[in-house]
Write a protein that holds these residues in place. Sequence first.
Motif, PDB file in Angstrom:
ATOM      1  N   ARG A 262       0.831  -1.212   0.000  1.00 25.60           N
ATOM      2  CA  ARG A 262       0.000   0.000   0.000  1.00 25.60           C
ATOM      3  C   ARG A 262       0.865   1.262   0.000  1.00 25.60           C
ATOM      4  O   ARG A 262       2.072   1.204   0.198  1.00 25.60           O
ATOM      5  CB  ARG A 262      -0.857   0.010   1.259  1.00 25.60           C
ATOM      6  CG  ARG A 262       0.008   0.048   2.485  1.00 25.60           C
ATOM      7  CD  ARG A 262      -0.694   0.323   3.758  1.00 25.60           C
ATOM      8  NE  ARG A 262       0.298   0.501   4.795  1.00 25.60           N
ATOM      9  CZ  ARG A 262       0.829  -0.483   5.496  1.00 25.60           C
ATOM     10  NH1 ARG A 262       0.450  -1.717   5.261  1.00 25.60           N
ATOM     11  NH2 ARG A 262       1.747  -0.242   6.394  1.00 25.60           N
ATOM     12  N   ASP A 263       0.203   2.370  -0.204  1.00 28.67           N
ATOM     13  CA  ASP A 263       0.887   3.649  -0.067  1.00 28.67           C
ATOM     14  C   ASP A 263       0.998   3.943   1.432  1.00 28.67           C
ATOM     15  O   ASP A 263       0.190   3.481   2.218  1.00 28.67           O
ATOM     16  CB  ASP A 263       0.081   4.750  -0.756  1.00 28.67           C
ATOM     17  CG  ASP A 263      -0.076   4.455  -2.248  1.00 28.67           C
ATOM     18  OD1 ASP A 263       0.704   3.624  -2.770  1.00 28.67           O
ATOM     19  OD2 ASP A 263      -0.979   5.020  -2.872  1.00 28.67           O
ATOM     20  N   LYS A 272       4.104   6.575  -2.466  1.00 30.33           N
ATOM     21  CA  LYS A 272       3.565   5.443  -3.216  1.00 30.33           C
ATOM     22  C   LYS A 272       4.561   4.283  -3.174  1.00 30.33           C
ATOM     23  O   LYS A 272       5.766   4.489  -3.321  1.00 30.33           O
ATOM     24  CB  LYS A 272       3.346   5.847  -4.675  1.00 30.33           C
ATOM     25  CG  LYS A 272       2.118   6.700  -4.903  1.00 30.33           C
ATOM     26  CD  LYS A 272       1.676   6.564  -6.346  1.00 30.33           C
ATOM     27  CE  LYS A 272       0.272   7.030  -6.614  1.00 30.33           C
ATOM     28  NZ  LYS A 272      -0.695   6.877  -5.553  1.00 30.33           N
ATOM     29  N   GLU A 275       7.126   4.052  -5.988  1.00 30.48           N
ATOM     30  CA  GLU A 275       8.126   5.106  -6.215  1.00 30.48           C
ATOM     31  C   GLU A 275       9.508   4.458  -6.251  1.00 30.48           C
ATOM     32  O   GLU A 275       9.772   3.529  -5.485  1.00 30.48           O
ATOM     33  CB  GLU A 275       8.091   6.141  -5.079  1.00 30.48           C
ATOM     34  CG  GLU A 275       6.901   7.057  -5.157  1.00 30.48           C
ATOM     35  CD  GLU A 275       6.904   8.103  -4.035  1.00 30.48           C
ATOM     36  OE1 GLU A 275       7.986   8.398  -3.490  1.00 30.48           O
ATOM     37  OE2 GLU A 275       5.829   8.617  -3.722  1.00 30.48           O
ATOM     38  N   SER A 304       8.672   1.807  -0.059  1.00 28.19           N
ATOM     39  CA  SER A 304       8.739   2.102  -1.494  1.00 28.19           C
ATOM     40  C   SER A 304      10.105   1.708  -2.012  1.00 28.19           C
ATOM     41  O   SER A 304      11.070   1.613  -1.251  1.00 28.19           O
ATOM     42  CB  SER A 304       8.494   3.593  -1.765  1.00 28.19           C
ATOM     43  OG  SER A 304       9.552   4.359  -1.227  1.00 28.19           O
TER      44      SER A 304
END
Length: 511
Positions: A262-263, A272, A275, A304
């Motif tokens: 998930r973000d 995010k 990324e 990320s």
Amino acid sequence: MSDTASAPLSSDITRRRTFAIISHPDAGKTTLTERILRAGGAIQMAGNVRAKGERRRTRSDWMGIERDRGISVVSSVMTFDYGGCVFNLLDTPGHEDFSEDTYRTLTAVDSAVMVIDAAKGIEDRTRKLFEICRLRDIPIVTFINKMDREAQDPFALLDEIASSLALDTSPATWPVGRAATFVGTYDILTKKLHTTVELPEDDARLVQMREELELVKAALPEFDKESFDAGHLTPVFFGSAIKEIGVTDLLDALVAFGPPPRDQAAETRVVKATEPNMTALVFKIQANMDPNHRDRIAFARICSGKLSRGMRLKHTRTGKSFAVHTPQFFFAQDRHLAEEAFAGDVVGIPNHGTLRIGDTLTEGEDIQFTGVPHFAPEILRRVRLDDAMKAKKLKQALVQLAEEGVVQLFRPQDGAQPIVGVVGTLQLDVLQSRLKAEYGVAIGFDSTPYSLARWITGPREKIEAFAAAHRSAMADDLDDDPVFLATSAFMMRRTEEQNPDISFHDIKQIG
Ligand code: G4P
């Protein structure tokens, strides 16, 4: 970064499935974990899982095991491949006294599998753990276990989950047969029958199943991915871990619609998972194997990008940079040291106490993730030190152990002896034994008049006035945030009513 360069990274990340299993003791978490690992080909780990079973051990046994850090560090994260995905199954302590650790582990997963005993339905601890998941809207997949035994009616179970947890239920599979005649499941989503024996079309179990499926269609919501992702609806699977029925239904579903990493919300922006730049969040600290060296392993979830061995990371709380030469990547299959890990994975970073729960690591960006909570302790004890010469050592040791999450530490503002807060009394035993073994400090515990601790926030001058008026009931936590200690729930309510400008919190977000 161009699309072509980021695409491989993105596919590495979106095929991660990081989850935990929540359940009441005895519902079958250990058995299901074993079967899942077996399905994922990580069979040799299964023995370890069974050997763990803290629940069955006596206290002293448990402490011995816990001191043997090698076992708990390695088995904390189990990684395996299945159906083209990389699964990270984060283990949570079986003993309810370690629920704080469990709560924090739940902040590092993208979904949870809730195991329910088909005869008993929703039990206390399941409900408690579910509430923690709800705080963060973690998508929940339900596995109703022990269908090979006398069980409640499936409709009644679905009803109970829906009403007692206020959670929509959508059966993803349906049981074929019951108790001794339970032979498999019908997958409602893929319309496939999975039975251990071949059944003639007119078998009574299939006839019953078809009738019940009509009812399901008429009475229950269809699976809705959006609602699942938001934590409002749970797909429900029926099975028997021990008979290995329904286990691959569950894994196939996690492959098909289990949430990828998930973000993650930071104070200033949302990061995010896909990324390219690496970010990570420390959610758990564990002391290392050798008590003579104050080495610790910080468990960090990569939020990320990709972490590679030797990478330089910025520790945003202190602003310092360091190279991670020996990150431990947890891959259960072979336990080879991996060279890289992706968003969704968990890595262990050895350090000497610099990393704390809630800390953020980046490639240079100055951000601080939010969302790792501290829960108000349910038991408060004053630390009694018999040898006054050791006061300084005790102070230092308490801070270190509190940083590790063994207990929460509250320093009374009136200068009295420190108070420790725990969720379960076994944490006190661990504190006492570790202070003795690792720091040579013998302590005892005295009771306190307090039964509740609440973090307080509000306008600064109001906080100061409140603290001055309640001096003997005020303490500072590890981060020097003010905490109010109340003698009873009644007292707490009264204090809240009398101080409308101040907010009292039973959960503190770190960061
Ligand atoms: P836990 O980690 O959630 O505490 O549960 P665990 O897997 O240890 O299972 C608790 C008990 O329930 C065990 O029995 C286990 O064998 C049994 N069990 C687990 N899944 C199933 C299932 O699908 N069907 C049936 N019938 N039983 C199941 P035990 O007698 O306590 O231990 P053991 O002697 O079997 O190891």
